[in-house]
Scaffold this motif. Structure first.
Motif, PDB file in Angstrom:
ATOM      1  N   HIS A 167      -7.842   5.525   1.494  1.00  0.00           N
ATOM      2  CA  HIS A 167      -7.175   5.790   0.215  1.00  0.00           C
ATOM      3  C   HIS A 167      -6.631   7.204  -0.042  1.00  0.00           C
TER       4      HIS A 167
ATOM      5  N   PHE B   3     -13.235   2.109   2.780  1.00  0.00           N
ATOM      6  CA  PHE B   3     -12.272   2.161   1.682  1.00  0.00           C
ATOM      7  C   PHE B   3     -11.837   3.600   1.427  1.00  0.00           C
TER       8      PHE B   3
ATOM      9  N   ARG C  61     -13.741  -3.148  -5.188  1.00  0.00           N
ATOM     10  CA  ARG C  61     -13.507  -1.747  -4.831  1.00  0.00           C
ATOM     11  C   ARG C  61     -12.138  -1.275  -5.333  1.00  0.00           C
ATOM     12  N   SER C  62     -11.122  -2.106  -5.138  1.00  0.00           N
ATOM     13  CA  SER C  62      -9.775  -1.717  -5.555  1.00  0.00           C
ATOM     14  C   SER C  62      -9.696  -1.538  -7.068  1.00  0.00           C
ATOM     15  N   ARG C  63     -10.319  -2.438  -7.816  1.00  0.00           N
ATOM     16  CA  ARG C  63     -10.298  -2.326  -9.271  1.00  0.00           C
ATOM     17  C   ARG C  63     -11.071  -1.097  -9.748  1.00  0.00           C
TER      18      ARG C  63
ATOM     19  N   TRP D 196     -11.626   1.647  -8.055  1.00  0.00           N
ATOM     20  CA  TRP D 196     -10.919   2.877  -7.702  1.00  0.00           C
ATOM     21  C   TRP D 196      -9.694   3.085  -8.599  1.00  0.00           C
TER      22      TRP D 196
ATOM     23  N   GLU E 191     -13.546  -6.546  -1.725  1.00  0.00           N
ATOM     24  CA  GLU E 191     -12.362  -5.688  -1.624  1.00  0.00           C
ATOM     25  C   GLU E 191     -11.660  -5.590  -2.970  1.00  0.00           C
ATOM     26  N   ASP E 192     -11.583  -6.694  -3.685  1.00  0.00           N
ATOM     27  CA  ASP E 192     -10.983  -6.676  -5.018  1.00  0.00           C
ATOM     28  C   ASP E 192     -11.771  -5.768  -5.958  1.00  0.00           C
TER      29      ASP E 192
END
Length: 290
Positions: free
Chosen positions: A103, A99, A277-279, A281, A274-275
């Protein structure tokens, strides 16, 4: 979501939190090509050869600097493993390394005190030496690579999640914001060291729907919304993977309280992972250190 269930008794809470880490093995690191990017003040943006181990004093940590970073400075994330686990296992479970490459930012996996294959954070005692050691690790990385001092964040899982909250309590002068997955309050409802950050600090509190820590999420949220002088009514939302409450607080920070559906204590995998980690970050990116 803000149920009337309260955190388990202090002894049970402490025992439960300390059952954290799961067994695992670290995957082999991929060798990255050298980067042409570098800041003008002498720090480096050159990638590491995969994830490498460094030592500060008597403590060690793993760090991954992905290829292709551009400056002048980039964010840094410290990810804290669970009890009885390792930084290498945390790297494997959380998926932060790939990840970070996409990014992009620098990610490090500190090792808690203990024997080489296991460790335990101390988020409960006054002036926890772990806070100073995590600051020293962040400083060691910043001395080598071009780290943005306003964007140093901490994520933790289980015992590491409680530690990430202790970092928010005692290290807000260094760390910008923190997230806590499957953890609990570091103050143990007044039975451990109190939490008095030097400024309002953004904290994300996340628990699995079927995890024992979910029973304490409401009290943990109440604690942080009180510390940060937050509005009484949050913005509520539901998505494919869970439900969230987002509180607006003093100093422009927020407190996130989130339940991940259909999961328990382990870090979510697949699309849920994945959701998450995205939230996390996105939460970090929205809350640099003032």
């Amino acid at each position: 979501m803000r149920s009337t269930r309260r955190i388990l008794g202090a002894a049970l809470s402490l025992a439960a939190i300390l059952t954290a880490g799961s067994a695992g093995v670290a995957g082999a690191a991929t060798r990255a090509a050298p980067s042409a990017s570098a800041a003008t003040d002498g720090c480096s943006l050159a990638p590491t050869a995969g994830t490498v181990t460094r030592t500060v004093g008597r403590r060690s940590y793993r760090v991954n600097v992905p290829a292709g970073l551009s400056g002048p400075r980039v964010p840094l994330l410290l990810s804290l493993h669970g009890a009885g686990s390792t930084g290498a296992q945390d790297e494997l479970f959380t998926g932060w390394t790939p990840f970070a490459a996409s990014h992009p930012f620098i990610v490090a996996y500190p090792q808690a005190r203990g024997v080489s294959f296991s460790g335990l954070w101390d988020p409960y005692t006054p002036v926890s030496t772990d806070v100073a050691d995590l600051k020293a690790m962040a400083a060691d990385i910043a001395a080598q690579w071009c780290v943005d001092p306003q964007r140093i964040h901490v994520d933790g899982w289980s015992n590491g999640a409680v530690m990430s909250q202790r970092v928010a309590c005692d290290g807000a002068d260094t760390f910008a914001s923190v997230t806590s997955y499957a953890g609990g309050t570091p103050s143990l409802a007044g039975l451990a060291a109190p939490c008095s950050p030097s400024r309002p600090i953004a904290v994300g509190l996340i628990a699995g729907q079927f995890d024992f820590t979910y029973g304490g999420l409401a009290q943990n949220t109440d604690e942080w919304t009180g510390i940060n002088d937050c509005a009484a009514t949050p913005a509520r939302s539901t998505d494919a993977f869970g439900t969230s409450e987002l509180y607006t607080c003093a100093g422009g920070v927020r407190v996130l309280s989130r339940v991940v559906g259909l999961t328990s204590h382990n870090w979510p995998s697949g699309a849920r992972g994945e959701d998450q980690r995205s939230r996390m970050w996105a939460f970090f990116e929205a809350h640099p250190r003032p």
